[in-house]
Design an enzyme around this catalytic site. Structure first.
Site, PDB file in Angstrom:
ATOM      1  N   ASP A 226       0.838  -1.190   0.000  1.00 26.07           N
ATOM      2  CA  ASP A 226       0.000   0.000   0.000  1.00 26.07           C
ATOM      3  C   ASP A 226       0.878   1.248   0.000  1.00 26.07           C
ATOM      4  O   ASP A 226       1.977   1.237  -0.552  1.00 26.07           O
ATOM      5  CB  ASP A 226      -0.925  -0.035   1.227  1.00 26.07           C
ATOM      6  CG  ASP A 226      -2.280   0.578   0.942  1.00 26.07           C
ATOM      7  OD1 ASP A 226      -2.339   1.809   0.768  1.00 26.07           O
ATOM      8  OD2 ASP A 226      -3.285  -0.162   0.907  1.00 26.07           O
ATOM      9  N   HIS A 258      -3.324   5.985   3.443  1.00 23.45           N
ATOM     10  CA  HIS A 258      -4.213   4.852   3.187  1.00 23.45           C
ATOM     11  C   HIS A 258      -3.698   3.560   3.810  1.00 23.45           C
ATOM     12  O   HIS A 258      -4.461   2.793   4.412  1.00 23.45           O
ATOM     13  CB  HIS A 258      -4.375   4.682   1.677  1.00 23.45           C
ATOM     14  CG  HIS A 258      -5.313   3.593   1.272  1.00 23.45           C
ATOM     15  ND1 HIS A 258      -4.884   2.366   0.851  1.00 23.45           N
ATOM     16  CD2 HIS A 258      -6.667   3.553   1.219  1.00 23.45           C
ATOM     17  CE1 HIS A 258      -5.919   1.612   0.534  1.00 23.45           C
ATOM     18  NE2 HIS A 258      -7.017   2.307   0.752  1.00 23.45           N
ATOM     19  N   ASN A 359     -14.593  -0.395  -6.603  1.00 23.16           N
ATOM     20  CA  ASN A 359     -15.712   0.456  -6.217  1.00 23.16           C
ATOM     21  C   ASN A 359     -16.523   0.928  -7.412  1.00 23.16           C
ATOM     22  O   ASN A 359     -16.933   2.076  -7.487  1.00 23.16           O
ATOM     23  CB  ASN A 359     -15.195   1.657  -5.434  1.00 23.16           C
ATOM     24  CG  ASN A 359     -14.472   1.229  -4.187  1.00 23.16           C
ATOM     25  OD1 ASN A 359     -14.992   0.464  -3.386  1.00 23.16           O
ATOM     26  ND2 ASN A 359     -13.245   1.698  -4.030  1.00 23.16           N
ATOM     27  N   SER A 468     -11.491  -1.262  -0.161  1.00 28.02           N
ATOM     28  CA  SER A 468     -10.176  -1.276   0.496  1.00 28.02           C
ATOM     29  C   SER A 468     -10.333  -1.672   1.957  1.00 28.02           C
ATOM     30  O   SER A 468      -9.565  -2.467   2.500  1.00 28.02           O
ATOM     31  CB  SER A 468      -9.520   0.103   0.424  1.00 28.02           C
ATOM     32  OG  SER A 468      -8.981   0.368  -0.825  1.00 28.02           O
TER      33      SER A 468
END
Length: 671
Positions: A226, A258, A359, A468
């Site tokens: 990430d 994130h 998404n 996520s």
């Protein structure tokens, strides 16, 4: 435009006018026959094919898969054309190079070159509701809110992290709803935090059915690929760290934010919230592998390098699970997608890989309708545990749950596989955040204080939504299952999480997969499974009630598993040590199941799923099957060329008013 590029473009016009090439055929060198051109074009993923077709002559990063012994020819080609090697990718027998797009067909003609794939920019993507705020990013990408053309048309070089988690952009949500959801729930810790502190259990764990807190993920290593991880009071010290970005820092950090949030959901201690915002597996060991920079961007090849690093060092670092809360639009079949193949090799090496579904659950035509076929890569990897987002409505009970509207539905492009595998809580999920990160500064309205503010600390948590978050929750669940039974293979972990999931009423299999994650049930089943039992023999060491008590309700397990292009169910799935749970077959391949297996014909293509124009990345359905690849009508043109590694958009993008090169494909959706 260079002389060579001009010649290529002129020749394309001539060949098309003569009928030698159709619209779908590429620019071609004068001496090459059409059949040879077709063979070369067949080696390109659709993003590169479009780059060649539309004459967007630019400098590109390309992942080149080679046969053994063919490297010298590639090196000679690069020396002659001014190209260069960017990265070595031994895990997938490939190398990343930088070349002119005018040289793609010549590169494809080299002996030993098996495949050319786009080295997509990894860019943070937000999702949630359909109220978007786009943000600036590098000049090498283009933009969109959500795609309704083909995946290759939507982003030739764009990969994305999944969640309305991420606003790569400055600019906090400004709606009254967002303010009420974050400030009202966050800045006053209140009685709920106190009760969680006394009980030692977070609401997230209660929602997941974790009633026994003795299993904590102790000794299980989870690699988070990430934007990095910040070591703080909730995260603790990392068990390993490597920075694959240009910064190359030897010390852990997270300048985007994130990765820390994802890590907190997996294994956060909840120290600064009195246990209210504890991660799923609070004793798991975290390994940070940074591939996204301060703007939330990176390259697909960096993700592959991180996967390679995890596989190579899995024993030294004790890596049992990899979490991938990122992805890119699907440009090619899973069998040739280098990111998917890297995931498959990681699983074959004995590592559980958890990936977000994406998404892209809603169409972007303003109708706010559910769309299908929005799964991103590597969520289309057969062996990965692909996770969609569940909206738990802020309660522990499951009667009011639904699949989040932004969560990507299946099937997958090109292969038509059923995904996601499961869904997990992914809407308005609170976890730790780096206080020096871009997200912390940009999303101040979503900051959550917790118990730490009482002690004088500034807010250390953030409320985010997206697949996520759901992926991170599932990765934590996998750590608990391995804690309960360390001998389980990756396929066994996937099977147990799927089989014990509970049905989400009113949702089809392409939305919920096997169902809603039931961690308590998966732990209970893991404890009575004997992985050493001979194949096709009973492997349960004791009987087990196939139901769980969650939020005061007793709920039966769904008892089903997503396998290839359908959902299968029946007692045989879990009563015996089936050959399917070994690592000797590819998940989804044809296997000989026991008589107790019930095949769900019509799960994908039956009347219960209304396709039509709700397929996100294409618009054709025929004979109850989505038309994959070249048979799909992608759109009849491009908005423009975006420059180096630019995103190419079809007419559908213009029709939707999708933005120019000055913006990114990043979208932050306010709830």
């Amino acid at each position: 435009m260079t002389v060579r590029a001009s010649a290529h473009c002129l020749l394309l016009v001539l060949l098309v006018s003569l009928g030698v090439l159709s619209f779908a055929m590429p620019v071609v060198a004068a001496q090459a026959p059409a059949s040879d051109v077709e063979q070369r074009m067949a080696k390109l993923d659709r993003a590169l094919e479009r780059s060649v077709m539309e004459g967007c002559w630019e400098r590109l990063r390309v992942i080149v898969r080679l046969t053994s012994g063919s490297r010298s020819a590639l090196d000679a080609f690069l020396a002659a054309t001014g190209g260069r090697v960017v990265a070595e990718l031994p895990l997938v027998h490939a190398v990343t190079v930088e070349v002119d797009s005018a040289d793609l067909l010549d590169l494809a003609s080299l002996d030993g070159v098996e495949r050319l794939s786009s080295d997509g920019r990894v860019v943070s993507l937000g999702a949630g509701s359909q109220k978007a705020k786009n943000s600036k990013t590098t000049k090498t990408t283009k933009t969109a809110k959500t795609a309704t053309s083909s995946p290759a048309d939507t982003a030739t070089t764009t990969a994305v992290t999944s969640g309305d988690d991420l606003a790569s952009a400055p600019g906090a949500p400004t709606t009254t709803e967002a303010a009420e959801a974050t400030v009202g729930a966050g800045l006053s810790w209140g009685l709920s935090g106190l009760s969680s502190y006394i009980a030692g259990r977070s609401q997230l764990l209660t929602t997941l059915g974790v009633n026994d807190l003795s299993t904590t993920g102790l000794g299980v290593g989870v690699a988070v690929i990430d934007s990095g991880i910040e070591e703080n009071l909730d995260i603790g010290l990392l068990a390993g760290w490597y920075d694959f970005t240009a910064a190359g820092s030897a010390e852990p950090y997270d300048d985007f934010g994130h990765g820390t949030h994802v890590a907190g959901l997996i294994a956060g201690s909840g120290t600064l919230s009195g246990g209210q915002y504890t991660g799923v597996a609070r004793s798991a060991r975290l390994i940070g592998l940074k591939v996204l920079d301060a703007g939330g961007t990176g390259y697909t090849s960096d993700v592959i390098r991180a996967l390679d690093y995890a596989v190579t060092n899995r024993q030294a670092l004790g890596i049992h699970i990899i979490n991938l809360s990122l992805g890119h639009p699907i440009y090619e079949p899973a069998a040739t997608d280098p990111l998917v193949q890297a995931v498959e090799r990681a699983v074959a090496a004995g590592i559980v890989v958890v990936a977000s579904a994406g998404n892209h659950g809603l169409t972007a035509d303003g109708s706010d309708r559910i769309g299908y076929a929005g799964i991103t890569s590597p969520g289309n990897a057969p062996s990965a545990i692909t996770v969609g987002a569940l909206d738990d409505n802020g309660t522990a009970t499951r009667t009011d749950d639904s699949v989040a509207r932004f969560s990507s539905r299946g099937p997958t492009w090109y292969d038509g596989s059923a995904k996601p595998d499961i869904v997990a809580p992914g809407r308005r999920i609170v976890a730790a955040v780096s206080s020096t990160s871009a997200l912390y500064q940009a999303q101040s309205a979503r900051l959550v204080c917790g118990f730490g503010c009482v002690l004088g600390f500034k807010p250390q948590y953030l409320s985010l939504s997206g697949t996520s978050m759901a992926s991170a929750v599932a990765a934590g669940a996998a750590a608990l299952v391995l804690d309960a039974n360390p001998a389980l293979t990756p396929y066994m972990v996937k099977a147990l999480l799927s089989y014990t999931a509970t049905n989400v009423p009113g949702e089809d299999s392409l939305a919920q997969g096997a169902g809603s994650l039931n961690v308590g049930g998966a732990i209970a089943l893991a404890r009575v499974v004997d992985p050493t039992a001979p194949l096709n023999t009973p492997w349960l060491t004791s009987g087990i009630d196939q139901a769980s008590t969650i939020g005061g309700e007793t709920i039966s397990w769904a008892q089903r598993i997503v396998w290839g292009d359908r959902v299968v169910w029946g007692d045989w799935l879990i009563l015996h040590n089936d050959a399917a749970w070994s690592q000797r077959v590819l998940w989804g391949d044809h296997v000989l199941w026991g008589d107790g297996i019930l095949w769900g014909d019509g799960v994908l293509w039956g009347d219960s799923v209304l396709w039509g124009d709700r397929v996100l990345w294409g618009d054709s359905v025929l004979e109850q099957h989505v038309l994959w690849g070249d048979r799909v009508v992608w759109g009849d043109g491009l908005a423009d060329c975006a420059g180096a590694n630019g995103v190419l958009w079809g007419d559908v993008a213009r029709a939707l008013g999708l933005a120019s090169t000055a913006q990114s494909w990043v979208s932050f959706f306010v709830e």
